[in-house]
Design a protein around this motif. Structure first.
Motif, PDB file in Angstrom:
ATOM      1  N   HIS A 114       0.822  -1.214   0.000  1.00 26.83           N
ATOM      2  CA  HIS A 114       0.000   0.000   0.000  1.00 26.83           C
ATOM      3  C   HIS A 114       0.847   1.251   0.000  1.00 26.83           C
ATOM      4  O   HIS A 114       2.050   1.218   0.283  1.00 26.83           O
ATOM      5  CB  HIS A 114      -0.979  -0.002   1.188  1.00 26.83           C
ATOM      6  CG  HIS A 114      -0.323  -0.002   2.535  1.00 26.83           C
ATOM      7  ND1 HIS A 114      -0.011  -1.142   3.234  1.00 26.83           N
ATOM      8  CD2 HIS A 114       0.081   1.024   3.326  1.00 26.83           C
ATOM      9  CE1 HIS A 114       0.544  -0.832   4.387  1.00 26.83           C
ATOM     10  NE2 HIS A 114       0.619   0.483   4.471  1.00 26.83           N
ATOM     11  N   HIS A 162      -5.852  -2.205   3.107  1.00 29.93           N
ATOM     12  CA  HIS A 162      -5.749  -0.943   2.365  1.00 29.93           C
ATOM     13  C   HIS A 162      -4.679  -1.014   1.291  1.00 29.93           C
ATOM     14  O   HIS A 162      -3.658  -1.673   1.443  1.00 29.93           O
ATOM     15  CB  HIS A 162      -5.555   0.272   3.256  1.00 29.93           C
ATOM     16  CG  HIS A 162      -4.510   0.141   4.326  1.00 29.93           C
ATOM     17  ND1 HIS A 162      -4.718  -0.534   5.507  1.00 29.93           N
ATOM     18  CD2 HIS A 162      -3.249   0.632   4.402  1.00 29.93           C
ATOM     19  CE1 HIS A 162      -3.644  -0.441   6.270  1.00 29.93           C
ATOM     20  NE2 HIS A 162      -2.730   0.245   5.611  1.00 29.93           N
ATOM     21  N   HIS A 198       4.180   7.292   2.923  1.00 32.74           N
ATOM     22  CA  HIS A 198       4.979   6.066   2.958  1.00 32.74           C
ATOM     23  C   HIS A 198       4.512   5.039   1.933  1.00 32.74           C
ATOM     24  O   HIS A 198       3.368   5.078   1.484  1.00 32.74           O
ATOM     25  CB  HIS A 198       5.008   5.449   4.362  1.00 32.74           C
ATOM     26  CG  HIS A 198       3.779   4.701   4.788  1.00 32.74           C
ATOM     27  ND1 HIS A 198       2.793   5.267   5.577  1.00 32.74           N
ATOM     28  CD2 HIS A 198       3.370   3.420   4.563  1.00 32.74           C
ATOM     29  CE1 HIS A 198       1.857   4.363   5.820  1.00 32.74           C
ATOM     30  NE2 HIS A 198       2.168   3.224   5.210  1.00 32.74           N
ATOM     31  N   SER A 235       4.597   0.751   1.640  1.00 31.98           N
ATOM     32  CA  SER A 235       4.690  -0.348   2.592  1.00 31.98           C
ATOM     33  C   SER A 235       4.884  -1.675   1.867  1.00 31.98           C
ATOM     34  O   SER A 235       4.135  -2.001   0.946  1.00 31.98           O
ATOM     35  CB  SER A 235       3.421  -0.399   3.440  1.00 31.98           C
ATOM     36  OG  SER A 235       3.560  -1.369   4.454  1.00 31.98           O
ATOM     37  N   TYR A 248       8.508   1.282  10.576  1.00 32.28           N
ATOM     38  CA  TYR A 248       8.738   2.355   9.605  1.00 32.28           C
ATOM     39  C   TYR A 248      10.158   2.892   9.777  1.00 32.28           C
ATOM     40  O   TYR A 248      10.616   3.081  10.909  1.00 32.28           O
ATOM     41  CB  TYR A 248       7.786   3.530   9.842  1.00 32.28           C
ATOM     42  CG  TYR A 248       6.328   3.236   9.604  1.00 32.28           C
ATOM     43  CD1 TYR A 248       5.734   3.537   8.381  1.00 32.28           C
ATOM     44  CD2 TYR A 248       5.534   2.672  10.597  1.00 32.28           C
ATOM     45  CE1 TYR A 248       4.386   3.292   8.167  1.00 32.28           C
ATOM     46  CE2 TYR A 248       4.190   2.417  10.384  1.00 32.28           C
ATOM     47  CZ  TYR A 248       3.621   2.732   9.174  1.00 32.28           C
ATOM     48  OH  TYR A 248       2.295   2.487   8.960  1.00 32.28           O
ATOM     49  N   GLU A 251       7.894   1.325   4.999  1.00 36.70           N
ATOM     50  CA  GLU A 251       7.331   0.421   6.006  1.00 36.70           C
ATOM     51  C   GLU A 251       7.524  -1.033   5.589  1.00 36.70           C
ATOM     52  O   GLU A 251       7.249  -1.392   4.438  1.00 36.70           O
ATOM     53  CB  GLU A 251       5.825   0.686   6.178  1.00 36.70           C
ATOM     54  CG  GLU A 251       5.162  -0.210   7.233  1.00 36.70           C
ATOM     55  CD  GLU A 251       3.629  -0.076   7.283  1.00 36.70           C
ATOM     56  OE1 GLU A 251       3.050   0.477   6.334  1.00 36.70           O
ATOM     57  OE2 GLU A 251       3.034  -0.530   8.269  1.00 36.70           O
TER      58      GLU A 251
HETATM   59 FE   LIG Z   1       1.279   1.535   6.170  1.00 37.08          FE
END
Ligand SMILES: [Fe+2]
Length: 308
Positions: free
Chosen positions: A155, A198, A212, A214, A253, A263
């Motif tokens: 994500h 997500h 960010h 991930s 992170y 992340e």
């Molecule tokens: Fe995240």
């Protein structure tokens, strides 16, 4: 007609070298040409992070998402408050380029789904009344473990001046759905089928910007181990090891050279059928983490706002 997954983030940055060091230290494979550095997960045939050098400061250029029925999406963009735009600059990726109501550039392409990941070894936890591991250690000496290996981009979180409006655009124009949110400060969008909790998320700020990207790793140990190793090399801030309430994923992170974040995650909630999912509006105390270290002072600072 809908977004199906995250493909990549493209950033404009002052210099490529710090980014090449950071993302290769994170475990991504790099390829560099004049003015552009590309990074992908080992075993994938597409880029997940693209850096374009020569910018005065770090700025989000665009996010790329996998989608189907691009003509159908294009027909909905204007009514939802966005616009279909011409392919910017020298990009030759095909697909459709749109701007959301806040001017964030989104590239949609109808590419093939990534190959299935190999099945990971089971992450076993001995618990009261449930002993699943006997006469053997869960952990090996630290030196036995290879460096963290990002498996895929899961994500992207971006800043938005109006989180609710951003979510409306993602749902109305791009066929995504609201997974969960925390008031109007942070919201998480998923695909309507077979989706991580997500794929694109929004955090409130004065302007758009990149927060960010991930990447999934094999298990929670690799999140913690990889996070510790990367922050030691990167030398900036970090946040983790911890676990989110929203999405349930373990996280670590690490701050990139320009103040945004990378992340590692493991164990994200999965929404196979959105019609059977009910979004929750969480209190702000659950917006960031269920548990973890204190949140860095600039974790939600948008370094793309203002002059620089
Ligand atoms: Fe995240």
């Amino acid at each position: 007609m809908a977004v199906l997954g995250a493909l990549s983030v493209t950033l404009m940055v002052p210099e490529l070298e710090p980014g090449v060091k950071f993302y290769t230290d994170a475990g991504l494979k790099s390829s560099i040409e004049t003015g552009i550095a590309r990074f992908r997960c080992e075993g994938q045939n597409r880029d997940s992070i693209v850096l374009m050098g020569g910018s005065g400061r770090k700025l989000l250029h665009h996010i790329s998402l996998r989608a189907d029925d691009l003509p159908g999406i294009s027909a909905q963009v204007r009514a939802a408050g966005g616009e279909v735009v011409k392919t910017p600059g020298h990009f030759t990726d095909g697909g459709v380029w749109i701007k959301d109501p806040h001017g964030m550039l989104i590239h949609l392409s109808e590419c093939e789904e990534d190959p299935q990941l190999d099945v990971a070894p089971r992450f076993e936890v001995n618990a009261p009344g449930r002993l699943v591991r006997k006469r053997r250690s869960a952990m090996q000496p630290g030196a036995a473990y290879r460096p963290a290996k990002p498996l895929r981009l899961g994500h992207i979180l971006v800043f938005s001046p109006d989180v609710a409006a951003s979510v409306r655009f993602m749902t109305d124009a791009l066929g995504m759905a609201l997974a969960d949110r925390a008031q109007d400060i942070i919201a998480f969008c998923c695909a309507r089928a077979n989706s991580d909790h997500h794929i694109v998320a929004f955090a409130k700020s004065a302007a758009i910007g990149f927060h960010h990207a991930s990447f999934q790793v094999a298990d929670p140990d690799e999140v913690g181990r990889g996070g510790r190793a990367l922050v030691a090399k990167a030398g900036r801030g970090d946040w983790g090891f911890g676990r989110h309430t929203i999405g349930s994923n373990f996280f670590h992170y690490v701050q990139d050279p320009w103040g945004s974040w990378f992340e590692y995650f493991s164990d994200m909630d999965h929404i196979d059928d959105y019609s059977k999912w009910t979004p929750t509006n969480y209190a702000m105390e659950d917006s960031l983490a269920n548990w973890g270290p204190p949140v860095p002072h600039d974790f939600v600072h948008n370094y793309e706002v203002g002059s620089g």
